[in-house]
Design a protein around this motif. Structure first.
Motif, PDB file in Angstrom:
ATOM      1  N   ALA A 161      46.486  14.188  10.712  1.00 53.22           N
ATOM      2  CA  ALA A 161      45.651  13.822   9.557  1.00 53.22           C
ATOM      3  C   ALA A 161      46.538  13.809   8.311  1.00 53.22           C
ATOM      4  O   ALA A 161      47.185  14.816   7.995  1.00 53.22           O
ATOM      5  CB  ALA A 161      44.523  14.835   9.398  1.00 53.22           C
ATOM      6  N   ILE A 162      46.587  12.664   7.659  1.00 52.77           N
ATOM      7  CA  ILE A 162      47.402  12.542   6.441  1.00 52.77           C
ATOM      8  C   ILE A 162      46.435  12.515   5.256  1.00 52.77           C
ATOM      9  O   ILE A 162      45.557  11.645   5.183  1.00 52.77           O
ATOM     10  CB  ILE A 162      48.277  11.267   6.495  1.00 52.77           C
ATOM     11  N   VAL A 163      46.588  13.480   4.359  1.00 48.59           N
ATOM     12  CA  VAL A 163      45.568  13.703   3.328  1.00 48.59           C
ATOM     13  C   VAL A 163      46.108  13.426   1.930  1.00 48.59           C
ATOM     14  O   VAL A 163      47.133  14.004   1.540  1.00 48.59           O
ATOM     15  CB  VAL A 163      45.078  15.175   3.370  1.00 48.59           C
ATOM     16  N   GLY A 164      45.413  12.580   1.177  1.00 49.60           N
ATOM     17  CA  GLY A 164      45.746  12.421  -0.244  1.00 49.60           C
ATOM     18  C   GLY A 164      46.031  10.991  -0.652  1.00 49.60           C
ATOM     19  O   GLY A 164      45.356  10.059  -0.210  1.00 49.60           O
ATOM     20  N   ASP A 165      47.055  10.843  -1.475  1.00 46.51           N
ATOM     21  CA  ASP A 165      47.363   9.552  -2.097  1.00 46.51           C
ATOM     22  C   ASP A 165      48.181   8.663  -1.151  1.00 46.51           C
ATOM     23  O   ASP A 165      49.357   8.392  -1.381  1.00 46.51           O
ATOM     24  CB  ASP A 165      48.143   9.819  -3.403  1.00 46.51           C
ATOM     25  N   VAL A 166      47.518   8.208  -0.098  1.00 45.00           N
ATOM     26  CA  VAL A 166      48.218   7.398   0.916  1.00 45.00           C
ATOM     27  C   VAL A 166      48.647   6.055   0.297  1.00 45.00           C
ATOM     28  O   VAL A 166      49.727   5.539   0.586  1.00 45.00           O
ATOM     29  CB  VAL A 166      47.308   7.160   2.148  1.00 45.00           C
ATOM     30  N   LEU A 167      47.809   5.525  -0.588  1.00 44.38           N
ATOM     31  CA  LEU A 167      48.067   4.203  -1.159  1.00 44.38           C
ATOM     32  C   LEU A 167      49.457   4.085  -1.778  1.00 44.38           C
ATOM     33  O   LEU A 167      50.145   3.090  -1.608  1.00 44.38           O
ATOM     34  CB  LEU A 167      47.004   3.891  -2.223  1.00 44.38           C
ATOM     35  N   ASN A 184      51.005   8.766  18.711  1.00 45.71           N
ATOM     36  CA  ASN A 184      50.112   9.774  18.135  1.00 45.71           C
ATOM     37  C   ASN A 184      48.976   9.096  17.371  1.00 45.71           C
ATOM     38  O   ASN A 184      49.106   7.948  16.942  1.00 45.71           O
ATOM     39  CB  ASN A 184      50.888  10.706  17.198  1.00 45.71           C
ATOM     40  N   LYS A 185      47.871   9.825  17.233  1.00 39.60           N
ATOM     41  CA  LYS A 185      46.687   9.272  16.561  1.00 39.60           C
ATOM     42  C   LYS A 185      46.750   9.614  15.073  1.00 39.60           C
ATOM     43  O   LYS A 185      47.038  10.762  14.716  1.00 39.60           O
ATOM     44  CB  LYS A 185      45.455   9.908  17.205  1.00 39.60           C
ATOM     45  N   ILE A 186      46.441   8.630  14.248  1.00 35.24           N
ATOM     46  CA  ILE A 186      46.523   8.832  12.795  1.00 35.24           C
ATOM     47  C   ILE A 186      45.133   8.803  12.168  1.00 35.24           C
ATOM     48  O   ILE A 186      44.339   7.901  12.432  1.00 35.24           O
ATOM     49  CB  ILE A 186      47.347   7.694  12.129  1.00 35.24           C
ATOM     50  N   ARG A 187      44.884   9.800  11.320  1.00 31.56           N
ATOM     51  CA  ARG A 187      43.678   9.766  10.475  1.00 31.56           C
ATOM     52  C   ARG A 187      44.129   9.816   9.024  1.00 31.56           C
ATOM     53  O   ARG A 187      44.937  10.685   8.679  1.00 31.56           O
ATOM     54  CB  ARG A 187      42.808  10.979  10.745  1.00 31.56           C
ATOM     55  N   LEU A 188      43.611   8.920   8.227  1.00 35.46           N
ATOM     56  CA  LEU A 188      43.967   8.907   6.807  1.00 35.46           C
ATOM     57  C   LEU A 188      42.762   9.440   6.029  1.00 35.46           C
ATOM     58  O   LEU A 188      41.638   8.959   6.216  1.00 35.46           O
ATOM     59  CB  LEU A 188      44.315   7.490   6.373  1.00 35.46           C
ATOM     60  N   VAL A 189      43.006  10.421   5.184  1.00 34.00           N
ATOM     61  CA  VAL A 189      41.903  11.133   4.534  1.00 34.00           C
ATOM     62  C   VAL A 189      42.118  11.162   3.023  1.00 34.00           C
ATOM     63  O   VAL A 189      43.190  11.574   2.549  1.00 34.00           O
ATOM     64  CB  VAL A 189      41.835  12.596   5.050  1.00 34.00           C
ATOM     65  N   GLY A 190      41.110  10.731   2.275  1.00 34.63           N
ATOM     66  CA  GLY A 190      41.221  10.759   0.816  1.00 34.63           C
ATOM     67  C   GLY A 190      40.113   9.925   0.213  1.00 34.63           C
ATOM     68  O   GLY A 190      39.309   9.317   0.941  1.00 34.63           O
ATOM     69  N   PHE A 199      43.443  -0.489   5.056  1.00 34.60           N
ATOM     70  CA  PHE A 199      44.520   0.093   5.879  1.00 34.60           C
ATOM     71  C   PHE A 199      44.306  -0.149   7.366  1.00 34.60           C
ATOM     72  O   PHE A 199      45.244  -0.109   8.144  1.00 34.60           O
ATOM     73  CB  PHE A 199      44.614   1.613   5.632  1.00 34.60           C
ATOM     74  N   ARG A 200      43.015  -0.395   7.750  1.00 33.80           N
ATOM     75  CA  ARG A 200      42.729  -0.596   9.176  1.00 33.80           C
ATOM     76  C   ARG A 200      42.892  -2.056   9.593  1.00 33.80           C
ATOM     77  O   ARG A 200      42.679  -2.402  10.741  1.00 33.80           O
ATOM     78  CB  ARG A 200      41.295  -0.128   9.488  1.00 33.80           C
ATOM     79  N   SER A 201      43.274  -2.915   8.661  1.00 36.11           N
ATOM     80  CA  SER A 201      43.376  -4.335   9.013  1.00 36.11           C
ATOM     81  C   SER A 201      44.639  -4.592   9.828  1.00 36.11           C
ATOM     82  O   SER A 201      45.575  -3.785   9.831  1.00 36.11           O
ATOM     83  CB  SER A 201      43.368  -5.202   7.749  1.00 36.11           C
ATOM     84  N   ALA A 202      44.637  -5.746  10.517  1.00 30.36           N
ATOM     85  CA  ALA A 202      45.739  -6.072  11.438  1.00 30.36           C
ATOM     86  C   ALA A 202      47.067  -6.198  10.704  1.00 30.36           C
ATOM     87  O   ALA A 202      48.116  -5.867  11.252  1.00 30.36           O
ATOM     88  CB  ALA A 202      45.411  -7.358  12.173  1.00 30.36           C
ATOM     89  N   ASN A 203      47.041  -6.701   9.463  1.00 32.79           N
ATOM     90  CA  ASN A 203      48.329  -6.828   8.761  1.00 32.79           C
ATOM     91  C   ASN A 203      48.725  -5.558   8.001  1.00 32.79           C
ATOM     92  O   ASN A 203      49.702  -5.546   7.273  1.00 32.79           O
ATOM     93  CB  ASN A 203      48.368  -8.071   7.854  1.00 32.79           C
ATOM     94  N   CYS A 204      47.952  -4.486   8.200  1.00 38.26           N
ATOM     95  CA  CYS A 204      48.359  -3.189   7.633  1.00 38.26           C
ATOM     96  C   CYS A 204      48.652  -2.247   8.805  1.00 38.26           C
ATOM     97  O   CYS A 204      49.584  -2.488   9.565  1.00 38.26           O
ATOM     98  CB  CYS A 204      47.268  -2.690   6.702  1.00 38.26           C
ATOM     99  N   PHE A 205      47.900  -1.168   8.997  1.00 37.83           N
ATOM    100  CA  PHE A 205      48.231  -0.231  10.089  1.00 37.83           C
ATOM    101  C   PHE A 205      47.423  -0.475  11.366  1.00 37.83           C
ATOM    102  O   PHE A 205      47.658   0.180  12.374  1.00 37.83           O
ATOM    103  CB  PHE A 205      48.028   1.222   9.626  1.00 37.83           C
ATOM    104  N   GLY A 206      46.449  -1.385  11.304  1.00 44.85           N
ATOM    105  CA  GLY A 206      45.688  -1.726  12.511  1.00 44.85           C
ATOM    106  C   GLY A 206      44.462  -0.846  12.705  1.00 44.85           C
ATOM    107  O   GLY A 206      44.332   0.227  12.107  1.00 44.85           O
ATOM    108  N   GLU A 210      42.295   5.830  11.943  1.00 45.46           N
ATOM    109  CA  GLU A 210      40.957   6.228  11.492  1.00 45.46           C
ATOM    110  C   GLU A 210      41.006   6.572  10.010  1.00 45.46           C
ATOM    111  O   GLU A 210      42.035   7.046   9.515  1.00 45.46           O
ATOM    112  CB  GLU A 210      40.485   7.467  12.277  1.00 45.46           C
ATOM    113  N   ILE A 211      39.878   6.347   9.341  1.00 42.93           N
ATOM    114  CA  ILE A 211      39.819   6.621   7.905  1.00 42.93           C
ATOM    115  C   ILE A 211      38.642   7.537   7.620  1.00 42.93           C
ATOM    116  O   ILE A 211      37.557   7.353   8.184  1.00 42.93           O
ATOM    117  CB  ILE A 211      39.696   5.289   7.132  1.00 42.93           C
ATOM    118  N   SER A 212      38.856   8.528   6.784  1.00 45.40           N
ATOM    119  CA  SER A 212      37.744   9.390   6.382  1.00 45.40           C
ATOM    120  C   SER A 212      37.858   9.674   4.893  1.00 45.40           C
ATOM    121  O   SER A 212      38.954   9.890   4.369  1.00 45.40           O
ATOM    122  CB  SER A 212      37.775  10.697   7.171  1.00 45.40           C
TER     123      SER A 212
END
Ligand code: NCD
Length: 318
Positions: A161-167, A184-190, A199-206, A210-212
């Motif tokens: 889980a990666i938390v914060g200013d991902v942008l 590994n499974k990635i969750r982006l949280v913020g 971020f979930r689009s095909a031309n970004c991370f796919g 997961e996003i929360s």
């Protein structure tokens, strides 16, 4: 490997060799005499046009531990303040025949740009704007690998889980790419402004990412909670109502971790803003790998410099 510009262009085999060599260099760094002759007679220039403590110091120590000659140039002491372009600075430094140029720059793509024009020097990206910071992701992987030793063999099947200013985070981007490479499974949280659904689009991370927008939910059951600093220096508009409100919603505290991810470890690339994105108790606590990350920064950068200069030899530390 001629340059190290990002995790995006790194092959899994090369990543594995770098981590294996870094293991040997961790051992070297623990000796009384922390020096090997592997890069004697080689020259490394660290060109840091953005502030840095850990990355700059560890690249310098890494070069010195392998007996290379290293010099450092920072923004305020370079001729870029007199109007010289990045390319002219790069070409000027290349004329002095360095083997490696380590570059940190506020513009995304700066290291790629130099690599395109410098024909004789290997370029290492030590952080380019909001784009990539490959050696940070590599040292993070080494830290996790050490943590898992004896528990599981492979660095895969984990939930990160990666938390914060991902942008605005080059660290997040390089870590996401590295963990995707390893399975590994990635969750982006913020908040949605810093973790947009795009971020979930095909031309970004796919779509596997997961996003929360809720901290407790986003870190639930995670093996690793990777906390990011708010990148105020890269934020061009108001992404959060206030720092206070951000920390009320997203500061990683021991009570949230015990409730949602009781067995997790916590990582942070530094520098941390205590009480904003991470509490002091978590930062300095038992689950924190932060000091280990810093320590591994030296060994990983030794392995990267070694890999570039020897073009892939196996490291032998006598
Ligand atoms: C990071 C960076 O500069 O991207 N720091 C680092 O290199 N350890 C993260 C940050 O500045 O927040």
């Amino acid at each position: 490997m001629r340059h190290l510009l990002g995790i995006e262009s790194l092959k899994k085999d090369t990543l594995t060799v770098i981590l294996e060599n870094a293991d040997k260099f961790v051992e070297l760094s623990e000796r009384t005499i922390k020096k090997a002759p592997a890069l004697r007679g080689k020259t490394i220039i660290n060109l840091f046009l953005e502030p840095s403590t850990r990355t700059r110091a560890s690249f310098e120590i890494a070069g010195k531990r392998l007996s290379a000659d290293t010099i450092n140039i920072t923004g305020s002491s370079s001729s870029t303040t007199k109007g010289e372009t990045l390319l002219d600075t790069g070409r000027t430094l290349q004329s002095m025949n360095p083997d490696v140029l380590v570059v940190r720059h506020r513009a995304s793509g700066a290291a790629h740009f130099l690599a395109q024009y410098l024909s004789k020097t290997s370029v290492v990206n030590a952080g380019d704007g909001m784009h990539e910071h490959p050696t940070q992701a590599l040292l993070d992987l080494l830290t996790l690998k050490q943590r898992l030793e004896g528990v599981q063999k492979e660095l895969s099947g984990l939930t990160i889980a990666i938390v914060g200013d991902v942008l605005h985070s080059r660290v997040a981007r390089s870590n996401i790419l590295a963990h995707q490479l390893l399975g590994n499974k990635i969750r982006l949280v913020g908040p949605p402004t810093l973790v947009p659904d795009e971020f979930r689009s095909a031309n970004c991370f796919g779509s596997e990412v997961e996003i929360s927008h809720d901290l407790s939910q986003g870190i639930e059951g995670a093996d690793v909670v990777y906390v990011l600093r708010l990148q105020h220096e890269r934020q061009t508009e108001n992404f959060i109502p206030s720092v206070d409100e951000y920390s009320r919603e997203f500061c990683v505290t021991e009570s949230i971790l015990s409730a949602s991810a009781p067995d997790c470890v916590v990582m942070h690339p530094g520098p941390a803003n205590r009480g904003v994105e991470i509490s002091s108790v978590v930062h300095d606590g038992d689950r924190s790998l932060i000091a280990q990350q810093v320590k591994n920064g030296v060994a990983v950068r030794m392995a990267v410099l070694f890999q570039l200069i020897t073009r892939g030899e196996e490291a032998r530390v006598e």
